[in-house]
Design an enzyme around this catalytic site. Structure first.
Site, PDB file in Angstrom:
ATOM      1  N   ARG A   8     -15.375 -13.516 -13.292  1.00  0.00           N
ATOM      2  CA  ARG A   8     -14.565 -12.929 -14.360  1.00  0.00           C
ATOM      3  C   ARG A   8     -14.595 -11.412 -14.196  1.00  0.00           C
ATOM      4  O   ARG A   8     -15.626 -10.833 -13.832  1.00  0.00           O
ATOM      5  CB  ARG A   8     -15.109 -13.287 -15.749  1.00  0.00           C
ATOM      6  CG  ARG A   8     -14.194 -12.754 -16.849  1.00  0.00           C
ATOM      7  CD  ARG A   8     -14.729 -12.965 -18.246  1.00  0.00           C
ATOM      8  NE  ARG A   8     -13.764 -12.415 -19.221  1.00  0.00           N
ATOM      9  CZ  ARG A   8     -13.978 -12.336 -20.510  1.00  0.00           C
ATOM     10  NH1 ARG A   8     -15.117 -12.751 -21.023  1.00  0.00           N
ATOM     11  NH2 ARG A   8     -13.063 -11.827 -21.305  1.00  0.00           N
ATOM     12  N   HIS A   9     -13.477 -10.781 -14.475  1.00  0.00           N
ATOM     13  CA  HIS A   9     -13.400  -9.320 -14.430  1.00  0.00           C
ATOM     14  C   HIS A   9     -14.421  -8.703 -15.379  1.00  0.00           C
ATOM     15  O   HIS A   9     -14.893  -9.351 -16.337  1.00  0.00           O
ATOM     16  CB  HIS A   9     -11.988  -8.853 -14.817  1.00  0.00           C
ATOM     17  CG  HIS A   9     -11.578  -9.298 -16.188  1.00  0.00           C
ATOM     18  ND1 HIS A   9     -11.989  -8.652 -17.338  1.00  0.00           N
ATOM     19  CD2 HIS A   9     -10.812 -10.340 -16.589  1.00  0.00           C
ATOM     20  CE1 HIS A   9     -11.482  -9.255 -18.393  1.00  0.00           C
ATOM     21  NE2 HIS A   9     -10.769 -10.294 -17.972  1.00  0.00           N
ATOM     22  N   ARG A  58      -7.063  -5.581 -14.426  1.00  0.00           N
ATOM     23  CA  ARG A  58      -8.505  -5.658 -14.687  1.00  0.00           C
ATOM     24  C   ARG A  58      -9.226  -6.511 -13.646  1.00  0.00           C
ATOM     25  O   ARG A  58     -10.372  -6.236 -13.302  1.00  0.00           O
ATOM     26  CB  ARG A  58      -8.780  -6.159 -16.110  1.00  0.00           C
ATOM     27  CG  ARG A  58      -8.205  -7.519 -16.469  1.00  0.00           C
ATOM     28  CD  ARG A  58      -8.287  -7.743 -17.987  1.00  0.00           C
ATOM     29  NE  ARG A  58      -7.815  -9.038 -18.417  1.00  0.00           N
ATOM     30  CZ  ARG A  58      -6.546  -9.302 -18.753  1.00  0.00           C
ATOM     31  NH1 ARG A  58      -5.633  -8.339 -18.690  1.00  0.00           N
ATOM     32  NH2 ARG A  58      -6.200 -10.507 -19.175  1.00  0.00           N
ATOM     33  N   GLU A  79      -4.590 -14.937 -16.348  1.00  0.00           N
ATOM     34  CA  GLU A  79      -5.204 -15.462 -17.571  1.00  0.00           C
ATOM     35  C   GLU A  79      -4.217 -16.319 -18.349  1.00  0.00           C
ATOM     36  O   GLU A  79      -3.004 -16.264 -18.142  1.00  0.00           O
ATOM     37  CB  GLU A  79      -5.719 -14.290 -18.432  1.00  0.00           C
ATOM     38  CG  GLU A  79      -6.388 -14.659 -19.737  1.00  0.00           C
ATOM     39  CD  GLU A  79      -7.622 -15.534 -19.584  1.00  0.00           C
ATOM     40  OE1 GLU A  79      -7.450 -16.731 -19.271  1.00  0.00           O
ATOM     41  OE2 GLU A  79      -8.739 -15.044 -19.804  1.00  0.00           O
ATOM     42  N   HIS A 144     -10.328 -14.492 -14.575  1.00  0.00           N
ATOM     43  CA  HIS A 144     -10.461 -14.293 -16.019  1.00  0.00           C
ATOM     44  C   HIS A 144     -11.296 -15.410 -16.628  1.00  0.00           C
ATOM     45  O   HIS A 144     -11.443 -16.489 -16.037  1.00  0.00           O
ATOM     46  CB  HIS A 144      -9.072 -14.269 -16.662  1.00  0.00           C
ATOM     47  CG  HIS A 144      -8.149 -13.301 -16.000  1.00  0.00           C
ATOM     48  ND1 HIS A 144      -8.042 -11.980 -16.385  1.00  0.00           N
ATOM     49  CD2 HIS A 144      -7.298 -13.442 -14.946  1.00  0.00           C
ATOM     50  CE1 HIS A 144      -7.173 -11.360 -15.606  1.00  0.00           C
ATOM     51  NE2 HIS A 144      -6.706 -12.231 -14.725  1.00  0.00           N
TER      52      HIS A 144
END
Length: 199
Positions: A8-9, A58, A79, A144
């Site tokens: 995940r970012h 992101r 996402e 995400h």
């Protein structure tokens, strides 16, 4: 044995204020950049031979900070679209329509103009399978929280209601011995795990 490293970012500017972002293109916060840098040694140790990232900034910025500035953009790793809820503060959504919010977290409700969980699950599953076909051994997918939860649902049948939010800049590992998925790690970070991560 093939593996997928799902990252995940790091914390985004909207994560920091608990604002739901979905597919809005929001940058990392300073804390998020630090989180990504802290995770970099763990990722480097896995030596991925294929690196893909969501095309949202992101995730791409996180891939860069992990040491992969040329990661291939994969729109299929975007996402979950939250439609009319995009940009709204989570506390406001919960105050106004808590049952709908909880149902959304469980994968049984889509906000107006938002993406159905089953559609997202299919989209993410297809992106995962394409990555597995292309990797020799280990693929890194920078994406995400909702994407990782959908991947766990697709690969392991773990429904979203049974998975806590995925921490920012955390590593989840799926292995595929004999083609069957196995969870090897979840929510691993470069520091203490975050168990109450924002959506």
């Amino acid at each position: 044995m093939k593996r997928l490293l799902l990252v995940r970012h790091g914390e985004s500017e909207w994560n920091a204020v608990r604002r739901l972002q979905g597919q809005a293109n929001i940058a990392l916060s300073p804390r998020g950049r630090d989180q990504a840098r802290a995770l970099a040694p763990l990722i480097a140790a896995q030596q991925p031979d294929l690196v893909l990232t969501s095309d949202l900034v992101r995730a791409a910025e996180t891939a860069h900070l992990l040491g992969y500035p040329d990661a291939e953009r994969e729109p299929g790793l975007r996402e979950h679209s939250v439609g009319a809820w995009t940009g709204q503060v989570i506390a406001d959504i919960k105050a106004r329509e808590e049952d709908n919010y909880l149902a959304w977290r469980a994968g049984t409700y889509a906000p107006p103009e938002g993406e159905l969980w089953c559609d997202m699950r299919t989209r993410i599953g297809s992106a995962m399978m394409r990555a597995l076909e292309r990797t020799n051994e280990t693929a890194l997918l920078v994406c995400h929280g909702g994407v990782i939860r959908a991947a766990l649902d697709y690969a392991l049948g773990l429904e979203p209601a049974r998975i806590i939010p995925v921490g920012p800049a955390s590593l989840t590992i799926l292995a595929f011995p004999d083609g069957l998925a196995r969870l090897e790690a979840f929510n691993v970070t470069g520091s203490a795990p975050i168990l109450d991560a924002p959506d």
